[in-house]
Design a protein around this motif. Structure first.
Motif, mmCIF file in Angstrom:
data_model
loop_
_atom_site.group_PDB
_atom_site.id
_atom_site.type_symbol
_atom_site.label_atom_id
_atom_site.label_comp_id
_atom_site.label_asym_id
_atom_site.label_seq_id
_atom_site.Cartn_x
_atom_site.Cartn_y
_atom_site.Cartn_z
ATOM 1 N N GLY A 118 0.825 -1.200 0.000
ATOM 2 C CA GLY A 118 0.000 0.000 0.000
ATOM 3 C C GLY A 118 0.858 1.248 0.000
ATOM 4 O O GLY A 118 2.084 1.187 0.119
ATOM 5 N N PRO A 173 -4.496 3.880 -0.429
ATOM 6 C CA PRO A 173 -4.979 2.581 -0.884
ATOM 7 C C PRO A 173 -4.024 1.458 -0.485
ATOM 8 O O PRO A 173 -2.837 1.682 -0.270
ATOM 9 C CB PRO A 173 -5.007 2.743 -2.406
ATOM 10 C CG PRO A 173 -3.884 3.691 -2.677
ATOM 11 C CD PRO A 173 -3.886 4.650 -1.512
ATOM 12 N N THR A 183 -10.042 0.970 7.986
ATOM 13 C CA THR A 183 -9.851 0.571 6.595
ATOM 14 C C THR A 183 -11.182 0.090 6.046
ATOM 15 O O THR A 183 -11.834 -0.775 6.637
ATOM 16 C CB THR A 183 -8.811 -0.562 6.468
ATOM 17 O OG1 THR A 183 -7.557 -0.090 6.946
ATOM 18 C CG2 THR A 183 -8.671 -1.019 5.020
ATOM 19 N N PHE A 209 -8.897 0.926 1.406
ATOM 20 C CA PHE A 209 -8.505 2.323 1.551
ATOM 21 C C PHE A 209 -8.501 2.627 3.042
ATOM 22 O O PHE A 209 -9.502 2.414 3.716
ATOM 23 C CB PHE A 209 -9.484 3.240 0.818
ATOM 24 C CG PHE A 209 -8.973 4.633 0.674
ATOM 25 C CD1 PHE A 209 -8.113 4.961 -0.362
ATOM 26 C CD2 PHE A 209 -9.321 5.613 1.581
ATOM 27 C CE1 PHE A 209 -7.617 6.247 -0.498
ATOM 28 C CE2 PHE A 209 -8.832 6.902 1.468
ATOM 29 C CZ PHE A 209 -7.970 7.217 0.413
ATOM 30 N N ASN A 210 -7.345 3.077 3.559
ATOM 31 C CA ASN A 210 -7.239 3.309 4.997
ATOM 32 C C ASN A 210 -7.054 4.781 5.327
ATOM 33 O O ASN A 210 -6.630 5.565 4.498
ATOM 34 C CB ASN A 210 -6.109 2.464 5.602
ATOM 35 C CG ASN A 210 -4.737 2.968 5.229
ATOM 36 O OD1 ASN A 210 -4.438 4.141 5.381
ATOM 37 N ND2 ASN A 210 -3.885 2.093 4.728
ATOM 38 N N ASP A 248 0.784 5.371 1.604
ATOM 39 C CA ASP A 248 0.145 6.343 2.491
ATOM 40 C C ASP A 248 0.499 7.751 2.011
ATOM 41 O O ASP A 248 1.645 8.018 1.641
ATOM 42 C CB ASP A 248 0.643 6.194 3.933
ATOM 43 C CG ASP A 248 0.215 4.895 4.579
ATOM 44 O OD1 ASP A 248 -0.863 4.397 4.228
ATOM 45 O OD2 ASP A 248 0.969 4.386 5.428
#
Length: 172
Positions: free
Chosen positions: A48, A61, A114, A91-92, A50
């Motif tokens: 992922g 994502p 998330t 998606f967090n 950030d």
């Protein structure tokens, strides 16, 4: 295995050549995360990115994949096996507690949520209740930055890896 060994070598070489570490990410910056998870449904592999949208908030994502097998005996005593796979698009959003708790810059302590879409693949003859759909998970985690760009990451709770995950972080 060669890829994992190469990544570990790069991580440790970088750790010894750089002495100043900085966390959390901060507004306008990016970091990549990758590693392995643990769950009751196989061993997830995840990746992922950030994005820092505030000095203490990141969003981004992530994807994960895992596979596992189940074995049963039918009414006639025959052994039946099913293989499953789970692909998750998530998606967090995380809040980083460093400023609030005055945590040292080598550490990054965070918690968040998330939202993920779970895509389950099972054989057509499987009669169980596995199905694709949305899921909302909570996570809590931390990073230890041993250089300006590299960190070790441990996370517990939800996310795209269910039980938790361990991996590396690279600041771009």
């Amino acid at each position: 295995m060669k890829i994992i060994t190469s990544i570990c070598c790069v991580v440790f070489l970088n750790a010894f050549t750089s002495l100043q570490a900085q966390a959390p990410l901060g507004k306008g910056n990016k970091q990549l995360n990758a590693g392995f998870g643990f769950s009751s449904w196989g061993v997830p592999v995840y990746a992922g990115i950030d994005f820092g949208i505030h000095p203490d908030v990141t969003i981004g994502p992530q994807v994960s994949f895992r596979s596992y097998s189940e074995k049963y005996r039918d009414n006639n005593g025959n052994r039946i096996g099913y293989s499953h796979s789970i692909f998750v698009l998530g998606f967090n959003g995380n809040y980083h507690f460093n400023s609030l708790l005055n945590i040292s810059k080598e550490f990054d302590f965070y918690a968040g949520l998330t939202l993920g879409y779970y895509i389950w693949s099972s054989p057509s003859e499987y009669l169980g209740n596995r199905s694709s759909g949305l899921g909302l998970d909570a996570q809590i985690g931390g990073r230890y930055f041993f250089s300006d760009q590299w960190a070790i990451n441990v996370e517990f709770g939800g996310g795209t890896a269910s039980g938790g995950k361990i991996g590396i972080t690279y600041k771009l």
